[in-house]
Design a protein around this motif. Sequence first.
Motif: not given
Length: 140
Positions: A35-36, A39, A77, A87, A91, A94-95, A98
């Motif tokens: 996820i990091n 992002d 991913n 993801l 999701e 959302d990332i 953000q």
Amino acid sequence: MEELLELRQFLEQGKIHEALLLVDELEEISLSDKINKIDSYGVILLIHLIKQKAEKRSTRSWDVSIENTVREINKINKRRKSGGFYLNQAELIDILQQGYQVALKRAALETFEGRYEAEELAAMVDQQETLAEALKLIQQ
């Protein structure tokens, strides 16, 4: 590495419940790392899309960066053995949402030679359109 040694000990001692808890923890750590990374690449993707939309042009460098970040997001991913993705679309959205403000601030430093603040640049670019384009590129 320490966790793998601990897992080995649990298994050798027959402590299956403890081993399974550690496996769950390792899975969570792995997902968090993915996820990091997604992002970080998502922010880079958004920076270049924002610059393209604000300046109404592109450069080969921006195009290559967009291509590379999309490739990296998809590579990270993708589930290797079971197929599918870590993801889902919601999701990913959302990332991207953000990371948008971070991308906007960084793009403001590079767009129009840094003449505009992030708020001014935000008025030049449709956020929802940019997010939709980023998601579309990732899902191609």
